[in-house]
Each structure stands twice: as structure tokens, then as C-alpha cells.
Design a protein around this motif. Structure first.
Motif, PDB file in Angstrom:
ATOM      1  N   ASP A 206       0.912  -1.264  -0.180  1.00 50.74           N
ATOM      2  CA  ASP A 206       0.029   0.087  -0.107  1.00 50.74           C
ATOM      3  C   ASP A 206       0.676   1.297   0.025  1.00 50.74           C
ATOM      4  OD1 ASP A 206       0.919   0.040   2.463  1.00 50.74           O
ATOM      5  OD2 ASP A 206      -0.934  -0.004   3.652  1.00 50.74           O
ATOM      6  N   GLY A 207       2.212   1.152  -0.209  1.00 48.53           N
ATOM      7  CA  GLY A 207       3.210   2.416  -0.278  1.00 48.53           C
ATOM      8  C   GLY A 207       3.584   2.654   1.041  1.00 48.53           C
TER       9      GLY A 207
ATOM     10  N   GLU B 286      -1.811  13.922  -1.972  1.00 47.76           N
ATOM     11  CA  GLU B 286      -1.321  12.910  -0.743  1.00 47.76           C
ATOM     12  C   GLU B 286      -0.114  12.709  -0.866  1.00 47.76           C
ATOM     13  OE1 GLU B 286      -2.935   8.755   1.162  1.00 47.76           O
ATOM     14  OE2 GLU B 286      -4.399  10.208   0.265  1.00 47.76           O
ATOM     15  N   MET B 287       0.569  12.977   0.268  1.00 47.73           N
ATOM     16  CA  MET B 287       1.905  13.071   0.519  1.00 47.73           C
ATOM     17  C   MET B 287       2.262  11.285   0.805  1.00 47.73           C
ATOM     18  SD  MET B 287       3.640  15.937   2.770  1.00 47.73           S
ATOM     19  CE  MET B 287       5.410  15.669   2.163  1.00 47.73           C
ATOM     20  N   LEU B 288       3.314  10.957  -0.078  1.00 44.60           N
ATOM     21  CA  LEU B 288       3.993   9.520   0.082  1.00 44.60           C
ATOM     22  C   LEU B 288       4.310   9.209   1.441  1.00 44.60           C
ATOM     23  CD1 LEU B 288       4.103   6.640  -1.515  1.00 44.60           C
ATOM     24  CD2 LEU B 288       6.479   7.758  -2.150  1.00 44.60           C
ATOM     25  N   ASP B 289       4.265   8.350   2.144  1.00 45.04           N
ATOM     26  CA  ASP B 289       5.051   7.959   3.429  1.00 45.04           C
ATOM     27  C   ASP B 289       6.569   8.043   3.111  1.00 45.04           C
ATOM     28  OD1 ASP B 289       5.509   7.253   5.975  1.00 45.04           O
ATOM     29  OD2 ASP B 289       4.941   5.164   5.567  1.00 45.04           O
ATOM     30  N   SER B 290       7.053   8.650   4.179  1.00 41.98           N
ATOM     31  CA  SER B 290       8.636   8.944   4.039  1.00 41.98           C
ATOM     32  C   SER B 290       9.057   8.993   5.485  1.00 41.98           C
ATOM     33  CB  SER B 290       9.026  10.032   3.422  1.00 41.98           C
ATOM     34  OG  SER B 290      10.431  10.113   3.047  1.00 41.98           O
ATOM     35  N   ARG B 291      10.584   9.214   5.420  1.00 41.09           N
ATOM     36  CA  ARG B 291      10.988   9.255   6.977  1.00 41.09           C
ATOM     37  C   ARG B 291      12.522  10.143   6.729  1.00 41.09           C
ATOM     38  NH1 ARG B 291      12.366   3.466   6.281  1.00 41.09           N
ATOM     39  NH2 ARG B 291      10.843   3.109   7.818  1.00 41.09           N
ATOM     40  N   PRO B 292      12.690  10.759   7.903  1.00 38.93           N
ATOM     41  CA  PRO B 292      13.930  11.656   7.854  1.00 38.93           C
ATOM     42  C   PRO B 292      15.213  11.103   7.427  1.00 38.93           C
ATOM     43  CG  PRO B 292      12.648  12.067  10.084  1.00 38.93           C
ATOM     44  CD  PRO B 292      12.227  10.638   9.261  1.00 38.93           C
TER      45      PRO B 292
ATOM     46  N   PRO C 242      15.356  17.209   3.126  1.00 35.73           N
ATOM     47  CA  PRO C 242      14.908  16.531   1.897  1.00 35.73           C
ATOM     48  C   PRO C 242      14.633  17.715   0.654  1.00 35.73           C
ATOM     49  CG  PRO C 242      13.225  16.661   3.474  1.00 35.73           C
ATOM     50  CD  PRO C 242      14.282  17.161   4.131  1.00 35.73           C
ATOM     51  N   SER C 243      14.962  17.348  -0.504  1.00 33.29           N
ATOM     52  CA  SER C 243      14.841  17.942  -1.633  1.00 33.29           C
ATOM     53  C   SER C 243      14.024  17.383  -2.693  1.00 33.29           C
ATOM     54  CB  SER C 243      16.261  18.470  -2.079  1.00 33.29           C
ATOM     55  OG  SER C 243      17.059  17.318  -2.479  1.00 33.29           O
ATOM     56  N   ILE C 244      13.379  16.162  -2.354  1.00 37.11           N
ATOM     57  CA  ILE C 244      12.587  15.569  -2.999  1.00 37.11           C
ATOM     58  C   ILE C 244      11.314  15.345  -2.082  1.00 37.11           C
ATOM     59  CG2 ILE C 244      11.756  13.467  -4.503  1.00 37.11           C
ATOM     60  CD1 ILE C 244      14.637  12.942  -4.929  1.00 37.11           C
ATOM     61  N   PHE C 245      10.171  15.760  -2.904  1.00 38.68           N
ATOM     62  CA  PHE C 245       8.617  15.463  -2.087  1.00 38.68           C
ATOM     63  C   PHE C 245       7.950  14.885  -3.251  1.00 38.68           C
ATOM     64  CE2 PHE C 245      10.950  19.106  -0.133  1.00 38.68           C
ATOM     65  CZ  PHE C 245      10.644  18.764   1.027  1.00 38.68           C
ATOM     66  N   SER C 246       7.434  13.383  -2.495  1.00 45.69           N
ATOM     67  CA  SER C 246       6.628  12.645  -3.263  1.00 45.69           C
ATOM     68  C   SER C 246       5.163  12.665  -3.042  1.00 45.69           C
ATOM     69  CB  SER C 246       7.290  11.210  -3.374  1.00 45.69           C
ATOM     70  OG  SER C 246       8.527  11.278  -3.603  1.00 45.69           O
ATOM     71  N   PHE C 247       4.220  12.754  -4.027  1.00 44.73           N
ATOM     72  CA  PHE C 247       2.903  12.871  -3.484  1.00 44.73           C
ATOM     73  C   PHE C 247       1.959  12.074  -4.697  1.00 44.73           C
ATOM     74  CE2 PHE C 247       4.318  16.351  -6.146  1.00 44.73           C
ATOM     75  CZ  PHE C 247       3.255  16.256  -7.309  1.00 44.73           C
ATOM     76  N   TYR C 248       0.890  11.597  -4.135  1.00 45.19           N
ATOM     77  CA  TYR C 248      -0.094  11.177  -5.248  1.00 45.19           C
ATOM     78  C   TYR C 248      -0.942  12.405  -5.205  1.00 45.19           C
ATOM     79  CZ  TYR C 248       1.221   6.663  -2.798  1.00 45.19           C
ATOM     80  OH  TYR C 248       1.652   5.463  -2.321  1.00 45.19           O
TER      81      TYR C 248
ATOM     82  N   ARG D 190       6.020   4.123  -9.352  1.00 51.10           N
ATOM     83  CA  ARG D 190       4.929   3.082  -8.914  1.00 51.10           C
ATOM     84  C   ARG D 190       5.584   2.701  -7.386  1.00 51.10           C
ATOM     85  NH1 ARG D 190       2.381  -1.309 -11.470  1.00 51.10           N
ATOM     86  NH2 ARG D 190       1.175  -2.433  -9.911  1.00 51.10           N
ATOM     87  N   CYS D 191       4.512   3.044  -6.514  1.00 54.94           N
ATOM     88  CA  CYS D 191       4.836   2.886  -5.090  1.00 54.94           C
ATOM     89  C   CYS D 191       3.683   2.047  -4.483  1.00 54.94           C
ATOM     90  CB  CYS D 191       4.551   4.258  -4.391  1.00 54.94           C
ATOM     91  SG  CYS D 191       6.245   5.354  -4.888  1.00 54.94           S
ATOM     92  N   ALA D 192       2.709   1.944  -5.239  1.00 56.28           N
ATOM     93  CA  ALA D 192       1.517   1.211  -4.353  1.00 56.28           C
ATOM     94  C   ALA D 192       0.725   0.421  -5.060  1.00 56.28           C
ATOM     95  CB  ALA D 192       0.718   2.073  -3.518  1.00 56.28           C
ATOM     96  N   ASP D 193      -0.224  -0.337  -4.684  1.00 61.20           N
ATOM     97  CA  ASP D 193      -1.450  -0.892  -5.145  1.00 61.20           C
ATOM     98  C   ASP D 193      -2.593  -0.942  -4.228  1.00 61.20           C
ATOM     99  OD1 ASP D 193      -0.592  -2.175  -7.927  1.00 61.20           O
ATOM    100  OD2 ASP D 193       0.907  -3.191  -6.672  1.00 61.20           O
ATOM    101  N   PHE D 194      -3.526  -0.052  -4.711  1.00 55.33           N
ATOM    102  CA  PHE D 194      -4.628  -0.157  -3.660  1.00 55.33           C
ATOM    103  C   PHE D 194      -5.611  -1.061  -4.129  1.00 55.33           C
ATOM    104  CE2 PHE D 194      -2.650   4.291  -3.315  1.00 55.33           C
ATOM    105  CZ  PHE D 194      -2.478   4.081  -2.078  1.00 55.33           C
TER     106      PHE D 194
END
Length: 542
Positions: free
Chosen positions: A217-218, A408-414, A433-439, A478-482
Motif C-alpha cells: 500500500d506504499g 496526498e504525500m507519500l509515506d517517508s522518513r527523515p 529533503p529536496s524531493i517531495f513525493s505525492f499522489y 510506481r509505489c503502491a497497489d490499492f
């Protein structure tokens, strides 16, 4: 590979196709600009080819500057900046003049050695003296670097190598194939066709396995779970009398440092000499100090000039710390690597040079010239200013992505490198961070856009429409399958040239952040437009 600069003659690209600019095919003329553009897209594989109609390669970028673009997609690829293009143009003209009196291979060997030396100097790696020093192997791409590393480490005492990489959605589509010692494209240098997936050296391919850092689920898997899986894989390799190369990605397509450095150091302590470590820093979102620290731990480090540095696609280098250099420089290479690199791309004293041709890859040379132009500018900036710009961008973009219902932001961590330093250090720019990933969310039916819809948004934004300038985001990942629906995340990110520009003044910083907000406005609008008319998404061909 190119033998002379005349192979980049005006009008035709090295693959025989008409060379192009962003406005269409170049006129067949003797103009130095035409020859320069042709040379910038030479000396690689089909990923460099540009479509005649658009002048753009498969990543949506071409060899000439596009200063009007809203360029926030450097996590995928970049277009050369106008200042770098001017510097490369002057350099190219000097090379053309020298070609009238000196052999191409001789000129190339001298110049690529200078590029290697400048890269090491800018990273603070030129200070060691004597036979043991950091070496840099020059390569056309990050994927080639994985192939080189696998080839160098493939055999030691008749023990087969197993490489462990992250899944390709966090690294690159060809990394897993290259890391197993196989051709990862269907054509190689000189446009020679090869069997994609075939072993470079029949019977001597390495083994490759991958580790996922995300759940279906990403969401991110726990570090403990990943470490347990890695430990099990390496234990199996040890039982089978294999050696291992663990590839650590710093940072990934979605801004992850994975596996964690705590995990990496515990694995290294547990398995010792049978386990080698390579840091995949091909995004180049790491400081010179971080690179030096990795090398001090005897880790290989892979970098490229085409992501954060925003040079044209296809320039890479594998940095080898002194003890690794001493160990690897006596290794021979499969003869098939002659299609991927030239003798001069490898440092003096390496046995690998013996099977490689005296080719001149001026395309690689010019692309590194552009990348080092940007690196030199970046390392000359105050770290405090860089931190201020990155922090302001992260705050503004993070707040927008969290609060706007279109995203909707993709799950990330520091990004945590404390284990690398041994103790907490002062703030470092590469921890921000200099990359921000989002759905993208569908404003009409609710839920997340499908992978196909996100790809359509990405593709349509990159085309100038209705007087609006193109928007460059990072390609969908491609990060997830819902359920049975695949989903992809887009990425908005900073590059070194954007940061350098924003460091000039408070107004420049405000302007850059305003552009980023415009990019997100345009992205949300395009998503709404496409999802209101599904036929448009289907017609986009994605």
C-alpha cells in the motif's frame, strides 16, 4: 563510441538520425551549435536519442537549454542550464580547433583525466598522496556503474558474487539487470544491438536479489523487518560460499536512505570481509563531506551529474576508496565492457584498461563539463544559505502538500546519517529533503489517481499548451497497489541550480517558492481536467 569530434558533425546524430532542437530538426549546416548539440547526445545508448518532432529524449529533455520551463523534476533528469551550455560551447569549440592537429583519443584521454581530477578536487578527495588514493571510474550512466561494480567484484577466489539492491521503483529500471552482470538495454556503444538480459560474460553472471522498502500500500516497512530480511539473505549467501555486495541508496527516487545506516553497519560488523558496500548516491543529493565519510569506511560511492546537479543525462562516476582501489585495480574485465567504456575512462594503473579500446567519448566529456560547472558553483556557496533555501522550500512545499486536498504525500522518513559520523554533528544541508513525493487525488470521484492517470498528468504538463510554459516534475514512481489499482507518486524537487539562484537574495528565494506553488497549482488543475474527461487521459497514450 565516438572516435572524433567529426562523428558529431552538424545535422546528424551519431545514431544516424536527424539531430534535433526543441523546435524541431536542425538544419544541416556547419554551425558550431548544431555540432555541439549532436555531441551532447552522443556516446551512450538509446536513452539519449531525441525524437525529431519534439527534440526530446525518453525523459522529456533535450540537449539545449529551456530557460522558460518550470524545472522542478531533477529527480528524473534535467536540461542543461544556459550558463553551463555557454561554458560547454566554448569548451567544445576549443576541442574542435585542437582536433585539427592532434588525435582524438589523445585529446580525450587528457581531458577526461582532467575531469576526473576536478571532480575529486571539488569533493575534497585530491589531498591524499602516494599510490593509495581515491580513484574515480568515469561512466556514461548510473546503471553502467552498477554493471562495472558487479563486473569488478564478480569473482574473488572463485566465489560467485550476489548483489542485493532495492527494488527498481526506488532506484532505476535497469539497475537489477546491470547488478547481475547482464546487458540492461537492447543497444550499446556505437548503436550495436545486444540481447537485453544476456550475460556480459557467459557463465559468469552474478546473482541479484532485491529488497522492498515499502509495503504493497506504499507505506514504509519497518527497519527491523528489512534488517532481518537482509541478514537472512546474506546468511544464505555465506552458506552457499558466495560473496555479497549490498547497495545502499542515498537517496532514492522518493528521498529515502535505505536500508538505514544502523542496519548497514550492523551487517558489516556481522559478516566482515564477505560483504562489500556500495552507496548509490546517483541522485547526488549528498554533500562532499558525506561522500568523504562513506569512502573513509571503505564503501564504494556511485554518483551522477544529471539529477541534483542538473547536468544533461548520462554522466556518472564510481568513487573507489584507497583500500578498495588497491584491491580492485588488479581485476580484469569481461571483454564485452568495451562497448560501455573507453580505456581513458578508467584510472591509470588499473588492469581493467587492458581490454578497453582507445575510444574518445566526447559526449561524456561535455556532459561532465556541464555537471562540474554546476558542482563548482554549488560547493562555493555558503552552507548556511543553502540550508536556509532548502528549509524554506521544505516548509512551503510540505505545508501545501499536507493541507491541499488535491494531494496526498507519500509515506517517508527523515534522512538519518548519525551512524556515519559517530556522533551528532551540526546541521547539514543534505539532511534536509529536496524531493517531495505525492499522489494526486481525484476531485470528482475521490480516491487516488491511477498510475495511468498520473502518467497522463505528468506527460501533459511537460508540453507547452495554451501559452502556459512546460512544467517539469519527477516522473511518476510506481509505489503502491490499492486493491487491484496501481498508483504512482509524482515528485517536486530542487536542483543545485535552483538553490544557487535562490541563494542570491530574499526576492529570488520568494520567486523560486512562488514558482513551486505554481507548479503544484498547474498539477492539481491538470489532474482535475483529465479526470473530468477520462477520454483525454486515454488519448494521451499512457
Amino acid at each position: 563510441m565516438l572516435k572524433t569530434l567529426d562523428d558529431c558533425a552538424p545535422g546528424l546524430a551519431p545514431n544516424g538520425k536527424m539531430a534535433v532542437t526543441e523546435g524541431g530538426p536542425l538544419k544541416v549546416s556547419g554551425a558550431g551549435r548544431d555540432a555541439l548539440l549532436n555531441c551532447l547526445i552522443s556516446g551512450g545508448d538509446e536513452r539519449l536519442e531525441c525524437e525529431p518532432a519534439t527534440g526530446l529524449n525518453m525523459y522529456g529533455h533535450g540537449p539545449s537549454p529551456r530557460p522558460r520551463d518550470l524545472a522542478f523534476g531533477s529527480s528524473t533528469a534535467s536540461t542543461i542550464s544556459a550558463p553551463a551550455f555557454a561554458a560547454v560551447g566554448a569548451y567544445h569549440a576549443d576541442l574542435v580547433r585542437e582536433m585539427e592537429t592532434r588525435p582524438a583519443a589523445e585529446i580525450y584521454a587528457r581531458e577526461i583525466a582532467r575531469m576526473r581530477a576536478k571532480l575529486l578536487r571539488l569533493l575534497g578527495l585530491d589531498r591524499s598522496a602516494g599510490p593509495s588514493q581515491v580513484d574515480a571510474i568515469m561512466a556514461t550512466s548510473g546503471t553502467d556503474i552498477h554493471l562495472f561494480a558487479a563486473s569488478l567484484l564478480a569473482r574473488q577466489g572463485d566465489r560467485t558474487l550476489m548483489t542485493i539492491t532495492l527494488m527498481g521503483n526506488e532506484t532505476g529500471s535497469g539497475v537489477m539487470t546491470a547488478a547481475s552482470g547482464r546487458h540492461f538495454m537492447s543497444c550499446v556503444g556505437g548503436n550495436r544491438p545486444v540481447g537485453k538480459g544476456e550475460e556480459l560474460s557467459p557463465g559468469h553472471a552474478t546473482r541479484n536479489t532485491t529488497v522492498a522498502v515499502r509495503n504493497a500500500d506504499g507505506t514504509l516497512r519497518s527497519e527491523d523487518e528489512i534488517e532481518l530480511e537482509l541478514r537472512g539473505l546474506i546468511e544464505l549467501a555465506r552458506a552457499a560460499e558466495l560473496r555479497c555486495l549490498l547497495v545502499v541508496t542515498d537517496v532514492s527516487k522518493t528521498s529515502l536512505l535505505a536500508p538505514s545506516l544502523e542496519t548497514v553497519f550492523r551487517l558489516k560488523e556481522r559478516f566482515g570481509a564477505m560483504l562489500d558496500i556500495m552507496i548509490d548516491a546517483c541522485q547526488f543529493r549528498v554533500s562532499a563531506a558525506t561522500i568523504r565519510a562513506y569512502l573513509a569506511h571503505d564503501f564504494l560511492v556511485a554518483v551522477t551529474g544529471s539529477k541534483f546537479l542538473a547536468g544533461p543525462i548520462f554522466s556518472g562516476a564510481l568513487l573507489c576508496p584507497p583500500r578498495m582501489s588497491d584491491r580492485l585495480k588488479q581485476r580484469s574485465l569481461p571483454p564485452a565492457l568495451a562497448d560501455y567504456c573507453a580505456k581513458a575512462d578508467w584510472p591509470e594503473g588499473w588492469v581493467a584498461r587492458d581490454v578497453l579500446p582507445d575510444h574518445a567519448n566526447f559526449g561524456l566529456l561535455l556532459r561532465w563539463k556541464a555537471a562540474l560547472f554546476e558542482l563548482e558553483r554549488f560547493v562555493g556557496m555558503s552552507e548556511d544559505k543553502v540550508i536556509a533555501v532548502l528549509s524554506a522550500f521544505a516548509e512551503a512545499v510540505g505545508k501545501r502538500l499536507k493541507q491541499d486536498s488535491a494531494f496526498e504525500m507519500l509515506d517517508s522518513r527523515p534522512i538519518d546519517r548519525n551512524r556515519l559520523w559517530g556522533e551528532r554533528q551540526a546541521s547539514r544541508w543534505d539532511e534536509i529533503p529536496s524531493i517531495f513525493s505525492f499522489y494526486l487525488r481525484n476531485p470528482h470521484r475521490g480516491g487516488i489517481l491511477t498510475a495511468t492517470e498520473s502518467a497522463a498528468v505528468y506527460k501533459n504538463l511537460a508540453v507547452e499548451q495554451g501559452g502556459l510554459v512546460p512544467v517539469r516534475l519527477g516522473q511518476p514512481v510506481r509505489c503502491a497497489d490499492f486493491g487491484d489499482m496501481p498508483a504512482s507518486a509524482l515528485r517536486i524537487c530542487l536542483s543545485a541550480p535552483l538553490i544557487a539562484g535562490a541563494c542570491e537574495s530574499a526576492d529570488a528565494l520568494d520567486g523560486m517558492i512562488s514558482q513551486a506553488m505554481t507548479v503544484l497549482d498547474r498539477t492539481a488543475d491538470m489532474a482535475a481536467q483529465l479526470t473530468s474527461q477520462p477520454s483525454i487521459a486515454r488519448a494521451s497514450g499512457v
